[in-house]
Design an enzyme around this catalytic site. Structure first.
Site, PDB file in Angstrom:
ATOM      1  N   ASP A 272      -3.981 -12.769   2.042  1.00  0.00           N
ATOM      2  CA  ASP A 272      -3.203 -13.843   1.684  1.00  0.00           C
ATOM      3  C   ASP A 272      -2.936 -14.682   2.914  1.00  0.00           C
ATOM      4  O   ASP A 272      -2.550 -15.855   2.778  1.00  0.00           O
ATOM      5  CB  ASP A 272      -1.966 -13.870   1.049  1.00  0.00           C
ATOM      6  CG  ASP A 272      -0.784 -12.853   1.650  1.00  0.00           C
ATOM      7  OD1 ASP A 272      -1.330 -12.575   3.015  1.00  0.00           O
ATOM      8  OD2 ASP A 272       0.321 -12.895   1.145  1.00  0.00           O
TER       9      ASP A 272
ATOM     10  N   ASP B 231      -1.847   7.975  10.343  1.00  0.00           N
ATOM     11  CA  ASP B 231      -2.802   7.059  10.734  1.00  0.00           C
ATOM     12  C   ASP B 231      -4.181   7.034  10.138  1.00  0.00           C
ATOM     13  O   ASP B 231      -4.810   8.019  10.285  1.00  0.00           O
ATOM     14  CB  ASP B 231      -2.918   7.020  12.352  1.00  0.00           C
ATOM     15  CG  ASP B 231      -3.548   5.966  12.830  1.00  0.00           C
ATOM     16  OD1 ASP B 231      -4.144   5.172  12.165  1.00  0.00           O
ATOM     17  OD2 ASP B 231      -4.002   5.980  14.121  1.00  0.00           O
TER      18      ASP B 231
ATOM     19  N   GLU C 154      -0.722   5.764   3.825  1.00  0.00           N
ATOM     20  CA  GLU C 154       0.365   5.033   4.012  1.00  0.00           C
ATOM     21  C   GLU C 154       1.466   5.691   5.261  1.00  0.00           C
ATOM     22  O   GLU C 154       1.680   6.810   5.012  1.00  0.00           O
ATOM     23  CB  GLU C 154       1.344   4.665   2.990  1.00  0.00           C
ATOM     24  CG  GLU C 154       2.566   3.927   3.067  1.00  0.00           C
ATOM     25  CD  GLU C 154       2.378   2.402   3.578  1.00  0.00           C
ATOM     26  OE1 GLU C 154       2.906   2.296   4.714  1.00  0.00           O
ATOM     27  OE2 GLU C 154       1.332   1.668   3.164  1.00  0.00           O
TER      28      GLU C 154
ATOM     29  N   GLU D 294       1.900 -11.469  -5.064  1.00  0.00           N
ATOM     30  CA  GLU D 294       0.748 -12.185  -5.212  1.00  0.00           C
ATOM     31  C   GLU D 294       0.806 -13.351  -6.417  1.00  0.00           C
ATOM     32  O   GLU D 294       0.426 -14.441  -6.399  1.00  0.00           O
ATOM     33  CB  GLU D 294      -0.598 -11.613  -5.614  1.00  0.00           C
ATOM     34  CG  GLU D 294      -1.974 -12.150  -5.246  1.00  0.00           C
ATOM     35  CD  GLU D 294      -2.943 -11.153  -5.353  1.00  0.00           C
ATOM     36  OE1 GLU D 294      -4.327 -11.750  -5.816  1.00  0.00           O
ATOM     37  OE2 GLU D 294      -2.806  -9.870  -5.713  1.00  0.00           O
TER      38      GLU D 294
ATOM     39  N   LYS E  62       0.608 -13.746  15.396  1.00  0.00           N
ATOM     40  CA  LYS E  62       0.526 -14.180  16.875  1.00  0.00           C
ATOM     41  C   LYS E  62      -0.588 -13.897  17.557  1.00  0.00           C
ATOM     42  O   LYS E  62      -1.327 -12.856  17.479  1.00  0.00           O
ATOM     43  CB  LYS E  62       1.611 -13.681  17.912  1.00  0.00           C
ATOM     44  CG  LYS E  62       3.206 -14.347  17.089  1.00  0.00           C
ATOM     45  CD  LYS E  62       4.281 -13.893  17.711  1.00  0.00           C
ATOM     46  CE  LYS E  62       5.663 -14.189  17.361  1.00  0.00           C
ATOM     47  NZ  LYS E  62       6.617 -13.795  18.000  1.00  0.00           N
TER      48      LYS E  62
ATOM     49  N   ASP F 213      -1.467  -5.932   7.557  1.00  0.00           N
ATOM     50  CA  ASP F 213      -0.505  -6.732   8.486  1.00  0.00           C
ATOM     51  C   ASP F 213      -1.445  -7.844   9.274  1.00  0.00           C
ATOM     52  O   ASP F 213      -2.379  -7.547   9.977  1.00  0.00           O
ATOM     53  CB  ASP F 213       0.326  -5.936   9.556  1.00  0.00           C
ATOM     54  CG  ASP F 213       1.370  -6.692  10.265  1.00  0.00           C
ATOM     55  OD1 ASP F 213       1.247  -7.961  10.595  1.00  0.00           O
ATOM     56  OD2 ASP F 213       2.289  -6.113  10.716  1.00  0.00           O
TER      57      ASP F 213
ATOM     58  N   LYS G 145       3.243  -8.470  -7.887  1.00  0.00           N
ATOM     59  CA  LYS G 145       4.199  -9.240  -8.153  1.00  0.00           C
ATOM     60  C   LYS G 145       4.331 -10.614  -6.956  1.00  0.00           C
ATOM     61  O   LYS G 145       4.361 -11.632  -7.066  1.00  0.00           O
ATOM     62  CB  LYS G 145       5.550  -8.599  -8.131  1.00  0.00           C
ATOM     63  CG  LYS G 145       5.830  -7.714  -9.370  1.00  0.00           C
ATOM     64  CD  LYS G 145       7.075  -7.340  -9.528  1.00  0.00           C
ATOM     65  CE  LYS G 145       7.301  -6.312 -10.659  1.00  0.00           C
ATOM     66  NZ  LYS G 145       8.609  -5.557 -10.779  1.00  0.00           N
TER      67      LYS G 145
ATOM     68  N   GLU H 236      -7.863   4.439  -0.459  1.00  0.00           N
ATOM     69  CA  GLU H 236      -7.028   3.089  -0.052  1.00  0.00           C
ATOM     70  C   GLU H 236      -6.095   3.252   1.207  1.00  0.00           C
ATOM     71  O   GLU H 236      -5.398   4.312   1.312  1.00  0.00           O
ATOM     72  CB  GLU H 236      -6.026   2.680  -1.097  1.00  0.00           C
ATOM     73  CG  GLU H 236      -5.285   1.457  -0.932  1.00  0.00           C
ATOM     74  CD  GLU H 236      -4.807   0.559  -2.078  1.00  0.00           C
ATOM     75  OE1 GLU H 236      -3.814   0.048  -2.080  1.00  0.00           O
ATOM     76  OE2 GLU H 236      -5.500   0.959  -3.117  1.00  0.00           O
TER      77      GLU H 236
END
Length: 239
Positions: free
Chosen positions: A180, A121, A94, A220, A148, A144, A218, A69
């Site tokens: 999302d 990374d 992470e 979501e 823009k 992320d 939560k 993940e």
């Protein structure tokens, strides 16, 4: 924990190279609990970055299907999945220390032995540490979106990245993404559809229903109450 999230790169003249990265390093403050978890549990579950392939069976102390993940946030979903699937090995990556600390704490409380954590990374980890055709699944949930237009190049889902993921998946392994942000979902679908060697697992050749294997967060659930959408994409390596 060695806190070098990225490895410096240099050209032939010794000048530092700048790679476009999908994240901004935020030096969030650690809570006492997160710091305690890093101090106490990193030696057990933490994996330091190395610029050489790692033997994943040795890393986990057993041979089992491996799920990677990328960007697990605070680790809530990752810990839930690892607890629900003791027959699988989970490796989470992470870049933000508070999330790593929170995940280590939750994993310890859950008594997990099938979870390992990295703070580096993910692209470098995939490039240098993960052996070819070794992963059963790669998960990328709510990366992320870089809303823009001028920042779209920072989105992690780009052709070179999904080619890299494919090379690390076993044939039959699955790359599972969720977002999302509809424009990012459309971007993911466009990129994935343009790379050979992947099979879209959607019957409509676009998005799949959220599988039970991905826990609802939560955030979501709140979004669902507000009528916000979430898009899941699952692509299988077929060659």
């Amino acid at each position: 924990m060695i806190n070098d999230v990225i490895s410096p790169e240099f050209d032939e003249n010794g000048r530092a190279l700048r790679r476009i990265r999908s994240f901004v390093r935020r030096q969030g403050r650690l809570t006492k609990g997160q710091q305690l978890a890093l101090d106490s549990y990193w030696p057990v579950m933490g994996v330091e970055y190395q610029a050489a392939p790692v033997d994943l069976n040795t890393l986990f102390g057993r041979e089992a299907p491996i799920v990677l993940e990328i960007g697990f946030g605070m680790g809530t979903s990752l810990v839930t999945m690892a607890a629900n699937n003791p027959q699988q090995n989970f490796l989470g990556i992470e870049v933000h220390s508070p999330g790593v600390g929170a995940c280590l704490s939750s994993a310890h409380d859950a008594g997990l032995s099938n979870l390992r954590i990295m703070c580096h990374d993910a692209v470098e980890v995939l490039e240098n540490m993960i052996p070819e055709a070794s992963l059963d699944m790669v998960q990328l949930f709510f990366p992320d979106p870089w809303h823009k237009a001028r920042h779209n190049k920072r989105r992690i889902v780009q052709t070179p990245f999904v080619e890299l993921v494919k090379s690390k998946l076993k044939v039959g392994g699955v790359f599972h993404m969720a977002t999302d942000w509809q424009p990012y979902a459309e971007h993911m679908l466009e990129v994935m559809s343009g790379v050979s060697g992947y099979l879209n697992l959607s019957e409509q050749n676009d998005y799949v229903p959220r599988p039970d294997s991905r826990p609802l967060t939560k955030f979501e659930l709140r979004g669902q109450r507000l009528g916000h959408g979430v898009w899941d994409l699952m692509f299988e390596r077929k060659e």
